[in-house]
Design a protein around this motif. Structure first.
Motif, PDB file in Angstrom:
ATOM      1  N   ASP A 202       0.820  -1.211   0.000  1.00 26.26           N
ATOM      2  CA  ASP A 202       0.000   0.000   0.000  1.00 26.26           C
ATOM      3  C   ASP A 202       0.856   1.264   0.000  1.00 26.26           C
ATOM      4  O   ASP A 202       0.885   2.031   0.958  1.00 26.26           O
ATOM      5  CB  ASP A 202      -0.931  -0.031   1.221  1.00 26.26           C
ATOM      6  CG  ASP A 202      -2.031   1.012   1.141  1.00 26.26           C
ATOM      7  OD1 ASP A 202      -2.187   1.628   0.071  1.00 26.26           O
ATOM      8  OD2 ASP A 202      -2.734   1.223   2.153  1.00 26.26           O
ATOM      9  N   ARG A 203       1.567   1.461  -1.116  1.00 25.37           N
ATOM     10  CA  ARG A 203       2.336   2.691  -1.332  1.00 25.37           C
ATOM     11  C   ARG A 203       2.030   3.220  -2.740  1.00 25.37           C
ATOM     12  O   ARG A 203       2.935   3.374  -3.565  1.00 25.37           O
ATOM     13  CB  ARG A 203       3.834   2.441  -1.184  1.00 25.37           C
ATOM     14  CG  ARG A 203       4.297   1.861   0.137  1.00 25.37           C
ATOM     15  CD  ARG A 203       5.813   1.720   0.161  1.00 25.37           C
ATOM     16  NE  ARG A 203       6.477   3.012   0.317  1.00 25.37           N
ATOM     17  CZ  ARG A 203       7.695   3.299  -0.148  1.00 25.37           C
ATOM     18  NH1 ARG A 203       8.372   2.399  -0.841  1.00 25.37           N
ATOM     19  NH2 ARG A 203       8.230   4.485   0.046  1.00 25.37           N
ATOM     20  N   PRO A 204       0.775   3.464  -3.042  1.00 29.18           N
ATOM     21  CA  PRO A 204       0.435   3.822  -4.430  1.00 29.18           C
ATOM     22  C   PRO A 204       1.111   5.097  -4.915  1.00 29.18           C
ATOM     23  O   PRO A 204       1.358   5.241  -6.113  1.00 29.18           O
ATOM     24  CB  PRO A 204      -1.091   3.977  -4.377  1.00 29.18           C
ATOM     25  CG  PRO A 204      -1.415   4.229  -2.942  1.00 29.18           C
ATOM     26  CD  PRO A 204      -0.400   3.441  -2.165  1.00 29.18           C
ATOM     27  N   GLU A 205       1.445   5.999  -3.986  1.00 29.28           N
ATOM     28  CA  GLU A 205       2.113   7.230  -4.395  1.00 29.28           C
ATOM     29  C   GLU A 205       3.528   6.968  -4.892  1.00 29.28           C
ATOM     30  O   GLU A 205       4.112   7.793  -5.597  1.00 29.28           O
ATOM     31  CB  GLU A 205       2.140   8.224  -3.225  1.00 29.28           C
ATOM     32  CG  GLU A 205       3.119   7.909  -2.098  1.00 29.28           C
ATOM     33  CD  GLU A 205       2.699   6.744  -1.200  1.00 29.28           C
ATOM     34  OE1 GLU A 205       3.500   6.336  -0.340  1.00 29.28           O
ATOM     35  OE2 GLU A 205       1.554   6.254  -1.353  1.00 29.28           O
TER      36      GLU A 205
ATOM     37  N   GLY B 245      -1.101  -5.162  -5.285  1.00 29.71           N
ATOM     38  CA  GLY B 245      -0.648  -3.804  -5.011  1.00 29.71           C
ATOM     39  C   GLY B 245      -1.811  -2.833  -5.003  1.00 29.71           C
ATOM     40  O   GLY B 245      -2.814  -3.039  -5.701  1.00 29.71           O
ATOM     41  N   ALA B 246      -1.683  -1.763  -4.232  1.00 32.57           N
ATOM     42  CA  ALA B 246      -2.740  -0.762  -4.131  1.00 32.57           C
ATOM     43  C   ALA B 246      -2.734   0.159  -5.351  1.00 32.57           C
ATOM     44  O   ALA B 246      -1.675   0.442  -5.927  1.00 32.57           O
ATOM     45  CB  ALA B 246      -2.557   0.060  -2.862  1.00 32.57           C
ATOM     46  N   GLY B 247      -3.920   0.627  -5.714  1.00 32.35           N
ATOM     47  CA  GLY B 247      -4.025   1.578  -6.812  1.00 32.35           C
ATOM     48  C   GLY B 247      -4.150   0.901  -8.154  1.00 32.35           C
ATOM     49  O   GLY B 247      -3.934  -0.310  -8.287  1.00 32.35           O
ATOM     50  N   PRO B 248      -4.477   1.661  -9.186  1.00 29.24           N
ATOM     51  CA  PRO B 248      -4.746   1.098 -10.508  1.00 29.24           C
ATOM     52  C   PRO B 248      -3.519   0.914 -11.397  1.00 29.24           C
ATOM     53  O   PRO B 248      -3.629   0.334 -12.471  1.00 29.24           O
ATOM     54  CB  PRO B 248      -5.683   2.132 -11.129  1.00 29.24           C
ATOM     55  CG  PRO B 248      -5.221   3.437 -10.539  1.00 29.24           C
ATOM     56  CD  PRO B 248      -4.785   3.116  -9.133  1.00 29.24           C
ATOM     57  N   LYS B 249      -2.348   1.381 -10.971  1.00 36.80           N
ATOM     58  CA  LYS B 249      -1.206   1.419 -11.881  1.00 36.80           C
ATOM     59  C   LYS B 249      -0.203   0.302 -11.683  1.00 36.80           C
ATOM     60  O   LYS B 249       0.436  -0.125 -12.649  1.00 36.80           O
ATOM     61  CB  LYS B 249      -0.477   2.760 -11.745  1.00 36.80           C
ATOM     62  CG  LYS B 249      -1.290   3.950 -12.213  1.00 36.80           C
ATOM     63  CD  LYS B 249      -0.469   5.225 -12.110  1.00 36.80           C
ATOM     64  CE  LYS B 249      -1.255   6.424 -12.606  1.00 36.80           C
ATOM     65  NZ  LYS B 249      -0.449   7.690 -12.529  1.00 36.80           N
TER      66      LYS B 249
ATOM     67  N   ILE C 233      -1.528  -9.585 -10.383  1.00 38.38           N
ATOM     68  CA  ILE C 233      -0.660  -8.568 -10.985  1.00 38.38           C
ATOM     69  C   ILE C 233      -1.531  -7.542 -11.684  1.00 38.38           C
ATOM     70  O   ILE C 233      -1.973  -7.738 -12.816  1.00 38.38           O
ATOM     71  CB  ILE C 233       0.355  -9.216 -11.943  1.00 38.38           C
ATOM     72  CG1 ILE C 233       1.141 -10.315 -11.203  1.00 38.38           C
ATOM     73  CG2 ILE C 233       1.308  -8.171 -12.503  1.00 38.38           C
ATOM     74  CD1 ILE C 233       2.059 -11.119 -12.099  1.00 38.38           C
ATOM     75  N   ASN C 234      -1.777  -6.441 -11.001  1.00 40.59           N
ATOM     76  CA  ASN C 234      -2.759  -5.455 -11.432  1.00 40.59           C
ATOM     77  C   ASN C 234      -2.142  -4.250 -12.132  1.00 40.59           C
ATOM     78  O   ASN C 234      -2.803  -3.226 -12.287  1.00 40.59           O
ATOM     79  CB  ASN C 234      -3.566  -4.975 -10.213  1.00 40.59           C
ATOM     80  CG  ASN C 234      -2.686  -4.453  -9.102  1.00 40.59           C
ATOM     81  OD1 ASN C 234      -1.689  -5.082  -8.754  1.00 40.59           O
ATOM     82  ND2 ASN C 234      -3.023  -3.311  -8.526  1.00 40.59           N
ATOM     83  N   GLY C 235      -0.913  -4.362 -12.588  1.00 35.00           N
ATOM     84  CA  GLY C 235      -0.255  -3.242 -13.260  1.00 35.00           C
ATOM     85  C   GLY C 235       1.215  -3.556 -13.421  1.00 35.00           C
ATOM     86  O   GLY C 235       1.599  -4.705 -13.650  1.00 35.00           O
ATOM     87  N   TYR C 236       2.063  -2.545 -13.255  1.00 35.15           N
ATOM     88  CA  TYR C 236       3.497  -2.753 -13.411  1.00 35.15           C
ATOM     89  C   TYR C 236       4.045  -3.742 -12.383  1.00 35.15           C
ATOM     90  O   TYR C 236       3.790  -3.614 -11.187  1.00 35.15           O
ATOM     91  CB  TYR C 236       4.244  -1.431 -13.261  1.00 35.15           C
ATOM     92  CG  TYR C 236       3.996  -0.435 -14.366  1.00 35.15           C
ATOM     93  CD1 TYR C 236       4.457  -0.684 -15.657  1.00 35.15           C
ATOM     94  CD2 TYR C 236       3.311   0.748 -14.131  1.00 35.15           C
ATOM     95  CE1 TYR C 236       4.236   0.222 -16.683  1.00 35.15           C
ATOM     96  CE2 TYR C 236       3.081   1.670 -15.148  1.00 35.15           C
ATOM     97  CZ  TYR C 236       3.543   1.394 -16.424  1.00 35.15           C
ATOM     98  OH  TYR C 236       3.317   2.285 -17.434  1.00 35.15           O
ATOM     99  N   ALA C 237       4.809  -4.714 -12.866  1.00 31.38           N
ATOM    100  CA  ALA C 237       5.578  -5.623 -12.008  1.00 31.38           C
ATOM    101  C   ALA C 237       6.982  -5.632 -12.573  1.00 31.38           C
ATOM    102  O   ALA C 237       7.316  -6.416 -13.460  1.00 31.38           O
ATOM    103  CB  ALA C 237       4.978  -7.015 -11.999  1.00 31.38           C
ATOM    104  N   LEU C 238       7.794  -4.716 -12.070  1.00 31.92           N
ATOM    105  CA  LEU C 238       9.122  -4.489 -12.632  1.00 31.92           C
ATOM    106  C   LEU C 238      10.187  -4.683 -11.565  1.00 31.92           C
ATOM    107  O   LEU C 238       9.958  -4.381 -10.389  1.00 31.92           O
ATOM    108  CB  LEU C 238       9.219  -3.072 -13.196  1.00 31.92           C
ATOM    109  CG  LEU C 238       8.193  -2.703 -14.272  1.00 31.92           C
ATOM    110  CD1 LEU C 238       8.299  -1.220 -14.608  1.00 31.92           C
ATOM    111  CD2 LEU C 238       8.377  -3.554 -15.517  1.00 31.92           C
ATOM    112  N   GLY C 239      11.354  -5.161 -11.970  1.00 30.48           N
ATOM    113  CA  GLY C 239      12.454  -5.311 -11.024  1.00 30.48           C
ATOM    114  C   GLY C 239      12.042  -6.146  -9.828  1.00 30.48           C
ATOM    115  O   GLY C 239      11.607  -7.289  -9.965  1.00 30.48           O
ATOM    116  N   GLY C 240      12.175  -5.548  -8.640  1.00 32.76           N
ATOM    117  CA  GLY C 240      11.793  -6.250  -7.422  1.00 32.76           C
ATOM    118  C   GLY C 240      10.342  -6.670  -7.408  1.00 32.76           C
ATOM    119  O   GLY C 240       9.964  -7.641  -6.745  1.00 32.76           O
TER     120      GLY C 240
END
Length: 260
Positions: free
Chosen positions: A20-23, A56-60, A104-111
């Motif tokens: 929960d760190r969408p920002e 993950g939180a948020g739409p991105k 996986i609701n958006g970017y899943a990059l690196g870590g």
């Protein structure tokens, strides 16, 4: 006290953990890695939890990667500790005695991709993007990305994703075996809920035996893996759930598994 970067929700045997760190597009800093490690340990120990869903939180973003601002301040010794912390979390997830599903609701990059790869099943929205872009930062993956990509997708795909650092879409990820299913973004929650409910209704001890046989056995020479599988198979014959499952099949009824 600052709020936890991981939120927890329980429903009918399914525990949902949300970064929960969408920002920050749910980036993994040390606090978040430690919080996830604690939450997965708690879920493993909680008999009421049958399945864990991670999202993950948020739409991105699922998790857009490790926190680059934090990494920028690390020296080599601190970076080694950061890598070991991440690898310890990924290994805990991989060795969980209960199924872990990544939504996986958006970017899943690196870590973030490394986190998803540690989960047992991965369901991706059709707008998700995945990759190991560390090369673009002058880095290599540090949370197990090279090793799990190699095992999931093979040498060619692992080298392509890590050497080029170019993200791929969900359809390509499914072609490579990186995700199990791709669904429309609007239907991701429903798909994951249905999958988690099905797993939560399954025999818990058999689920654990299968997870152990695949994960542990897959790291051994095949003869050792086969012996390990036989041991798991035989031990299940000492459980009430095995008697219930086979009796229910013969009696043409739905089994009621009790985790014993």
């Amino acid at each position: 006290m600052a709020p936890s970067p991981v939120t927890v929700r329980d429903a009918e045997g399914v525990r949902t953990l949300t970064v929960d760190r969408p920002e920050r597009l749910n980036a993994l800093d040390r606090q978040t890695l430690e919080a996830l490690d604690a939450e997965f340990a708690a879920a493993a120990a909680d008999a009421s939890v049958r399945v864990v869903v991670l999202t993950g939180a948020g739409p991105k973003a699922f998790v857009a990667g490790a926190d680059i601002a934090e990494m920028n301040q690390l020296d080599a010794i601190a970076a080694r500790e950061f890598s070991l912390l991440g690898q310890r979390l990924m290994r805990r997830i991989e060795r969980m005695p209960k199924p872990v599903v990544a939504a996986i609701n958006g970017y899943a990059l690196g870590g973030g991709l490394e986190l998803a790869m540690a989960c047992h099943l991965r369901i991706a929205a059709d707008n998700a993007r995945m990759g190991q872009p560390e090369i673009n930062l002058g880095l290599a993956p540090g949370f197990g990305g090279t090793q799990r990509l190699l095992r999931l997708c093979g040498r060619a795909a692992a080298l392509e994703l890590c050497l080029l650092g170019t993200p791929i879409d969900a359809a390509r990820a499914q072609e490579l075996g990186l995700v199990n299913r791709v669904v429309p973004a609007a239907g991701l929650q429903a798909e994951v809920d249905a999958l988690a409910a099905r797993l939560a209704a399954a025999a818990p001890l058999a689920l654990r035996a299968i997870l152990d046989a695949v994960v542990v056995g897959g790291e051994c020479p095949i003869e050792e893996g086969l012996q390990f599988e036989t041991a798991q198979f035989a031990l299940l014959f000492a459980t009430e759930d095995m008697r219930e499952g086979t009796s229910a099949f013969l009696e043409k009824r739905t089994p009621q598994f009790r985790n014993r």
